[in-house]
Design a protein around this motif. Sequence first.
Motif, PDB file in Angstrom:
ATOM      1  N   ALA A 180       0.985  -1.414  -0.009  1.00  0.00           N
ATOM      2  CA  ALA A 180       0.012  -0.120  -0.102  1.00  0.00           C
ATOM      3  C   ALA A 180       0.988   1.323   0.070  1.00  0.00           C
ATOM      4  N   ILE A 181       1.971   1.347   0.857  1.00  0.00           N
ATOM      5  CA  ILE A 181       2.792   2.378   0.901  1.00  0.00           C
ATOM      6  C   ILE A 181       3.560   2.334  -0.690  1.00  0.00           C
ATOM      7  N   ALA A 182       3.934   1.429  -0.980  1.00  0.00           N
ATOM      8  CA  ALA A 182       4.482   1.270  -2.420  1.00  0.00           C
ATOM      9  C   ALA A 182       3.757   1.905  -3.601  1.00  0.00           C
ATOM     10  N   GLN A 183       2.526   1.914  -3.504  1.00  0.00           N
ATOM     11  CA  GLN A 183       1.711   2.234  -4.595  1.00  0.00           C
ATOM     12  C   GLN A 183       1.242   3.929  -4.441  1.00  0.00           C
ATOM     13  N   ARG A 184       1.719   4.515  -3.142  1.00  0.00           N
ATOM     14  CA  ARG A 184       1.199   6.078  -3.148  1.00  0.00           C
ATOM     15  C   ARG A 184       1.851   6.749  -4.232  1.00  0.00           C
ATOM     16  N   ALA A 185       1.038   7.568  -4.748  1.00  0.00           N
ATOM     17  CA  ALA A 185       1.223   8.664  -5.618  1.00  0.00           C
ATOM     18  C   ALA A 185       2.164   9.496  -5.164  1.00  0.00           C
ATOM     19  N   GLY A 186       3.392   9.640  -6.293  1.00  0.00           N
ATOM     20  CA  GLY A 186       4.256  10.660  -5.860  1.00  0.00           C
ATOM     21  C   GLY A 186       5.373  10.174  -4.816  1.00  0.00           C
ATOM     22  N   LEU A 187       5.468   8.803  -4.489  1.00  0.00           N
ATOM     23  CA  LEU A 187       6.275   8.553  -3.404  1.00  0.00           C
ATOM     24  C   LEU A 187       7.617   8.894  -3.494  1.00  0.00           C
ATOM     25  N   SER A 188       8.094   9.363  -2.394  1.00  0.00           N
ATOM     26  CA  SER A 188       9.490  10.140  -2.292  1.00  0.00           C
ATOM     27  C   SER A 188      10.620   9.040  -2.485  1.00  0.00           C
ATOM     28  N   GLY A 189      11.689   9.603  -2.798  1.00  0.00           N
ATOM     29  CA  GLY A 189      12.891   8.724  -2.852  1.00  0.00           C
ATOM     30  C   GLY A 189      13.412   8.158  -1.611  1.00  0.00           C
ATOM     31  N   THR A 190      13.182   8.876  -0.696  1.00  0.00           N
ATOM     32  CA  THR A 190      13.441   8.469   0.896  1.00  0.00           C
ATOM     33  C   THR A 190      12.766   7.067   1.298  1.00  0.00           C
ATOM     34  N   VAL A 191      11.396   7.289   0.946  1.00  0.00           N
ATOM     35  CA  VAL A 191      10.389   6.037   1.158  1.00  0.00           C
ATOM     36  C   VAL A 191      10.701   5.161   0.274  1.00  0.00           C
ATOM     37  N   SER A 192      10.904   5.236  -0.949  1.00  0.00           N
ATOM     38  CA  SER A 192      11.284   4.240  -1.987  1.00  0.00           C
ATOM     39  C   SER A 192      12.424   3.633  -1.472  1.00  0.00           C
ATOM     40  N   GLU A 193      13.241   4.041  -1.107  1.00  0.00           N
ATOM     41  CA  GLU A 193      14.562   3.406  -0.593  1.00  0.00           C
ATOM     42  C   GLU A 193      14.409   2.494   0.628  1.00  0.00           C
ATOM     43  N   ALA A 194      13.313   2.993   1.664  1.00  0.00           N
ATOM     44  CA  ALA A 194      13.129   2.093   2.664  1.00  0.00           C
ATOM     45  C   ALA A 194      12.252   1.034   2.256  1.00  0.00           C
ATOM     46  N   VAL A 195      11.350   1.098   1.242  1.00  0.00           N
ATOM     47  CA  VAL A 195      10.700  -0.031   0.783  1.00  0.00           C
ATOM     48  C   VAL A 195      11.634  -1.260   0.078  1.00  0.00           C
ATOM     49  N   ALA A 196      12.491  -0.726  -0.720  1.00  0.00           N
ATOM     50  CA  ALA A 196      13.460  -1.567  -1.287  1.00  0.00           C
ATOM     51  C   ALA A 196      14.259  -2.283  -0.241  1.00  0.00           C
ATOM     52  N   ARG A 197      14.349  -1.679   0.683  1.00  0.00           N
ATOM     53  CA  ARG A 197      15.312  -2.336   1.781  1.00  0.00           C
ATOM     54  C   ARG A 197      14.688  -3.481   2.549  1.00  0.00           C
ATOM     55  N   THR A 198      13.513  -3.567   2.367  1.00  0.00           N
ATOM     56  CA  THR A 198      12.704  -4.530   2.968  1.00  0.00           C
ATOM     57  C   THR A 198      12.825  -5.912   2.275  1.00  0.00           C
ATOM     58  N   GLN A 199      13.394  -5.820   1.047  1.00  0.00           N
ATOM     59  CA  GLN A 199      13.317  -6.911  -0.060  1.00  0.00           C
ATOM     60  C   GLN A 199      11.826  -7.607   0.110  1.00  0.00           C
ATOM     61  N   SER A 200      10.866  -7.092   0.437  1.00  0.00           N
ATOM     62  CA  SER A 200       9.629  -7.717   0.185  1.00  0.00           C
ATOM     63  C   SER A 200       9.250  -7.956  -1.504  1.00  0.00           C
ATOM     64  N   GLU A 201       9.083  -9.169  -1.690  1.00  0.00           N
ATOM     65  CA  GLU A 201       8.791  -9.480  -3.072  1.00  0.00           C
ATOM     66  C   GLU A 201       7.834  -8.523  -3.764  1.00  0.00           C
TER      67      GLU A 201
END
Length: 424
Positions: A180-201
């Motif tokens: 749900a967070i990853a699908q947010r419109a205009g997600l910032s680079g900082t939050v995108s980095e945090a999502v990527a670090r989770t390694q959630s498929e």
Amino acid sequence: MKGSNSTPMDYDTAKKLAASGDAGQRRIVAARADTQPEILFYLANDESAEVRREIARNNATPRQADLLLCGDPDEEVRSGLARKIALLIPSLPADRVGQLERMTMDIVEALARDHASVVRQVVAETLKDQPGAPPHLIQQLARDLELSVSGPVLRHSPLLTDDDLLSIIGSQPMDGKLVAIAQRAGLSGTVSEAVARTQSEAAVAALLGNASAQIREETLDRIIDMAPKFEPWHGPLVRRPSLPPKAAARIVGFVSEQLMRVLENRTDLPPEVRAAVRNAVLDRARANRGGGAEPLGIDDEGAEETPKERPMERAKKAHAAGKLDEDMVGGALTQGDRGFVLAALAVKANVPLDAVDKIIGGQSARGVTALCWRAKLSMRLCRQIQLRIANIPPTSVLNARDGTHYPMSDSEMIWQLEFFGLKA
């Protein structure tokens, strides 16, 4: 009759109907916008849940009656009340907090804590994209344990800051919240980095598929480092807008031949990168022939050659021998033998191979599911085909109903096949 005021109802008539032994007549009074407040309050204690549901939905109901209905034993009563009250919250005056405003806020706060998730979900769905929603309620709903409640708020609420989102990601939530967070419109680079670090498929696939998400080049590099073992990321990676040339050059090393060709046909990539992709296609063909895998049908100089045994021939032989079963198709899928899986689908479903290519290439979860159903494959294997052959993102994949059953009716399956030009 619900809410109709075409013919005014006088007080005595309304009072008489409200005391009627016929619940249908009481419902008529409960639904009217011109019913007197004291009668609506009286009906808030009615023995019939149908009557109380009308009172809960009625905008004319006095707030004292709404407060009473907060504790109603019927979920539909509380859900209807939640929808009505939550819609009022953003319009409450910020500069005036009287008794009516306090009661309204008390009601929505109680409903946001309701023990039934369906009631909390109504509040969340109503407030999810409202800039005038109470911030403390949004924070509460965003951290709700039920995804049906937290998901809409996490994806849409403009009141959640990057710090809020980073805090939620840091609490190691389930994948659904990360998606749900990853699908947010205009997600910032900082939050995108945090999502990527989770390694959630599922979450990283959703992030890559979110065209409006800002993904820094170093974040994308980190995702590509991990991508070879996460096949559901490959399709979104190849189709990622504004893909840096360096990233495109790295991706060709591990994606399927079909995705390599998608990459090769991207007009926004520099000519030298597209040329590198073409060379990678040829290199993959040479490596496959040398390693015993099925060739692409192109020789070193680009001329067509005839393979010793094409996937379709192998599939037909196995079918004739009664060996083209679930285990064989699943084994080919595990080994990455994409050509054989496609051929097996065509043979088992008794459809042309080009029709299979069309369905798989269309990345339609429903279309692929209908094809697997026609091929008499299990829904478990169908899910893997959606992910690994059709490159459908995990968030869009159709899953089994009740653990094993196909999620669509036979008539829906047939309609999907007919949509692709296949007769039942």
